[in-house]
Write an enzyme that holds these catalytic residues in place. Structure first.
Site, PDB file in Angstrom:
ATOM      1  CB  CYS A   9      -0.874  -0.053   1.249  1.00  0.00           C
ATOM      2  SG  CYS A   9      -1.454   1.525   1.818  1.00  0.00           S
ATOM      3  CB  CYS A  31      -0.595   4.501   7.408  1.00  0.00           C
ATOM      4  SG  CYS A  31      -1.863   3.584   8.258  1.00  0.00           S
ATOM      5  CB  CYS A  45      -1.210  -2.575   7.215  1.00  0.00           C
ATOM      6  SG  CYS A  45      -2.971  -2.353   7.000  1.00  0.00           S
ATOM      7  CB  CYS A  51      -7.551   2.462   3.514  1.00  0.00           C
ATOM      8  SG  CYS A  51      -7.060   1.176   4.661  1.00  0.00           S
ATOM      9  CD  GLN A 101     -14.514  -7.465  17.858  1.00  0.00           C
ATOM     10  OE1 GLN A 101     -13.715  -6.851  17.163  1.00  0.00           O
ATOM     11  NE2 GLN A 101     -14.152  -8.130  18.929  1.00  0.00           N
ATOM     12  CE1 TYR A 150     -13.122  -5.314  31.459  1.00  0.00           C
ATOM     13  CE2 TYR A 150     -13.565  -7.659  31.700  1.00  0.00           C
ATOM     14  CZ  TYR A 150     -12.923  -6.516  32.122  1.00  0.00           C
ATOM     15  OH  TYR A 150     -12.081  -6.574  33.205  1.00  0.00           O
ATOM     16  CD  GLU A 152     -19.016  -1.466  27.730  1.00  0.00           C
ATOM     17  OE1 GLU A 152     -18.537  -2.564  27.397  1.00  0.00           O
ATOM     18  OE2 GLU A 152     -18.375  -0.396  27.645  1.00  0.00           O
ATOM     19  CG  ASP A 192     -14.632  -9.327  24.059  1.00  0.00           C
ATOM     20  OD1 ASP A 192     -13.411  -9.271  23.814  1.00  0.00           O
ATOM     21  OD2 ASP A 192     -15.509  -9.046  23.214  1.00  0.00           O
ATOM     22  CB  CYS A 211      -8.398  -7.610  20.832  1.00  0.00           C
ATOM     23  SG  CYS A 211      -8.499  -6.428  22.168  1.00  0.00           S
TER      24      CYS A 211
HETATM   25  N1  SAH Z   1     -17.978  -7.778  24.158  1.00  0.00           N
HETATM   26  C1  SAH Z   1     -18.205  -6.628  23.326  1.00  0.00           C
HETATM   27  C2  SAH Z   1     -17.220  -5.485  23.572  1.00  0.00           C
HETATM   28  C3  SAH Z   1     -15.755  -5.872  23.679  1.00  0.00           C
HETATM   29  S1  SAH Z   1     -14.622  -4.521  23.593  1.00  0.00           S
HETATM   30  C4  SAH Z   1     -18.229  -6.993  21.867  1.00  0.00           C
HETATM   31  O1  SAH Z   1     -17.782  -8.064  21.500  1.00  0.00           O
HETATM   32  O2  SAH Z   1     -18.695  -6.180  21.059  1.00  0.00           O
HETATM   33  C5  SAH Z   1     -14.285  -4.188  25.244  1.00  0.00           C
HETATM   34  C6  SAH Z   1     -15.369  -3.409  25.943  1.00  0.00           C
HETATM   35  O3  SAH Z   1     -14.941  -3.231  27.291  1.00  0.00           O
HETATM   36  C7  SAH Z   1     -15.637  -2.010  25.409  1.00  0.00           C
HETATM   37  O4  SAH Z   1     -17.009  -1.888  25.132  1.00  0.00           O
HETATM   38  C8  SAH Z   1     -15.227  -1.070  26.551  1.00  0.00           C
HETATM   39  O5  SAH Z   1     -16.060   0.079  26.673  1.00  0.00           O
HETATM   40  C9  SAH Z   1     -15.398  -1.966  27.766  1.00  0.00           C
HETATM   41  N2  SAH Z   1     -14.583  -1.666  28.945  1.00  0.00           N
HETATM   42  C10 SAH Z   1     -13.329  -1.146  29.004  1.00  0.00           C
HETATM   43  N3  SAH Z   1     -12.904  -1.090  30.282  1.00  0.00           N
HETATM   44  C11 SAH Z   1     -13.899  -1.591  31.057  1.00  0.00           C
HETATM   45  C12 SAH Z   1     -14.053  -1.801  32.457  1.00  0.00           C
HETATM   46  N4  SAH Z   1     -13.098  -1.489  33.309  1.00  0.00           N
HETATM   47  N5  SAH Z   1     -15.211  -2.332  32.887  1.00  0.00           N
HETATM   48  C13 SAH Z   1     -16.209  -2.664  32.032  1.00  0.00           C
HETATM   49  N6  SAH Z   1     -16.120  -2.478  30.705  1.00  0.00           N
HETATM   50  C14 SAH Z   1     -14.977  -1.958  30.202  1.00  0.00           C
END
Ligand code: SAH
Length: 390
Positions: free
Chosen positions: A13, A19, A22, A96, A220, A249, A270, A318, A345
């Site tokens: 790219c 950038c 990537c 992109c 995502q 999360y 969350e 997550d 991630c």
């Molecule tokens: N499970 C969801 C989001 C995952 S991303 C999905 O798959 O779409 C991680 C998420 O954690 C985000 O939405 C972020 O706002 C939240 N987050 C970050 N720190 C946090 C905390 N201390 N307590 C609760 N949520 C949190």
């Protein structure tokens, strides 16, 4: 993961070097997958096995969320693009290879319209000017498109005509939101959203559930791979229909709502209150009466559940790249779920957290890898962590 040998590369790219997004730019896709496999395997050596990564059939233009920063050059022309890695210099990017092509086309047209409507572009140095960023989100399954114009002021001249001109060029846009960010900050979005057109959010579907996604909520960026990842996460939990689940999360409630079809009860937690509003709306939209969502820090929340003597059967977690924290993990041990399904991630923080849970009487299964971010060094992983006595 580091940048790889440019000579051995294919199709580089033109913006790659500056950038920096990537880091696997120019590396053939098969080789990218091999590199990710190898790095994660190395990380988990002596802890658990890993399963070969699930890649994409078409690894390009997968990002359904596209962000562009705007800049007015000295000669008066307007550019849109990304910050040069580690700086606040703007590199012009017209298209992109990992971004949604339609989103890129909309951004180019907004740039054009700014000229004809004489919209002032914000300057980070002087703080003068109006339009700062453009954010586009496209529902993969629904086709709905949200345009977020991030501006330094709620007063956007000729806003109705601007939106009309934009929709004339792109009738597929379903909503336009003006986000007000008047702070000198590197955060893209401010806290205030003003709907200029449409409903102010988009809908999308994942694994057969409907989701409402607002400008501020996490969602995502690669829905094709996300479906595979979430399907695996729910499969690993092997739910019977009797479980009490915690979705930690939880964002807009995706994992919890998908999993709840085979569970008795879901509690989501969350930090982002806009995402929690979406999660509550999403429970209603899916006629789901089993799921409750709360705003707060996941660690604090788990701590209070544990201190109240509550129990859970399965915890889906997550967390963001930084991983979880001790408060959360030690409360998991008190709540004593039979299973923890950890989606991550960032395999490095995942390893750290797994080692913590291992000390608390849990054993760890195989780590499954999903390529949610082709051409970048990122990889998504999911693993089942189970109580040793089960
Ligand atoms: N499970 C969801 C989001 C995952 S991303 C999905 O798959 O779409 C991680 C998420 O954690 C985000 O939405 C972020 O706002 C939240 N987050 C970050 N720190 C946090 C905390 N201390 N307590 C609760 N949520 C949190």
């Amino acid at each position: 993961m580091k940048c790889h040998d440019a000579k051995a590369c294919v199709e580089v790219c033109p913006y790659a070097k500056k950038c920096g997004g990537c880091t696997l730019q120019g590396v053939p896709y098969k080789e990218q997958l091999r590199i990710k496999d190898q790095e994660v395997r190395k990380l988990f050596k002596g802890i658990c096995d890993t399963v070969p990564i699930v890649g994409m059939e078409n690894p390009k233009n997968y990002r359904n969320k596209v962000h562009a920063v705007l800049k007015r050059k000295r000669d008066g022309s307007i550019i849109s693009g990304v910050y040069e890695a580690g700086t606040h210099r703007v590199i012009p990017v017209d298209s992109c290879m990992i971004e949604d092509e339609k989103a890129d086309a909309i951004i180019r047209d907004i740039r054009d319209l700014c000229k004809s409507f004489k919209i002032k572009i914000y300057s980070e140095d002087s703080g003068y000017g109006l339009l700062r960023h453009i954010l586009i989100r496209r529902g993969f399954a629904s086709g709905e498109i949200m345009v977020v114009l991030v501006a330094s002021s709620p007063v956007f001249p000729s806003k109705n005509n601007f939106v009309k001109a934009l929709r004339d060029r792109h009738p597929e846009i379903t909503t336009v939101v003006l986000n007000v960010n008047d702070r000198q900050t590197s955060m893209v979005l401010g806290t205030r959203d003003i709907v200029l057109y449409g409903k102010g959010f988009i809908m999308d579907s994942l694994c057969g559930c409907q989701f409402k996604i607002s400008p501020q909520s996490f969602y995502q960026v690669n829905p094709v791979q996300t479906e595979k990842l979430y399907t695996k996460a729910v499969e690993l939990a092997a739910l019977s229909g009797k479980e009490r689940i915690i979705d930690a999360y939880c964002g807009i409630g995706t994992i919890g709502l998908i999993a709840s079809r085979n569970a008795k009860e879901v509690i989501g937690i969350e930090l982002n209150k806009e995402a929690v509003k979406d999660a509550i709306a999403n429970a209603k939209l899916n006629h789901n009466k089993k799921a409750l969502f709360f705003t707060g820090d996941a660690g604090e929340f788990m701590l209070s559940l544990a201190s109240e003597g509550e129990k859970a059967d399965v915890v889906f977690m997550d967390p963001p790249r930084s991983g979880s924290d001790e408060k959360f993990l030690s409360s998991v041990a008190v709540l004593n779920p039979e299973k923890v399904v950890y989606i991550s991630c960032n395999p490095e923080t995942m390893v750290r957290d797994i080692l913590f849970l291992k000390k608390k009487g849990y054993r760890v299964g195989k780590v499954y890898l999903y390529d949610l971010f082709p051409y970048t060094g990122h990889v998504e992983t999911v693993v089942l962590i189970q109580r040793k006595d089960t």
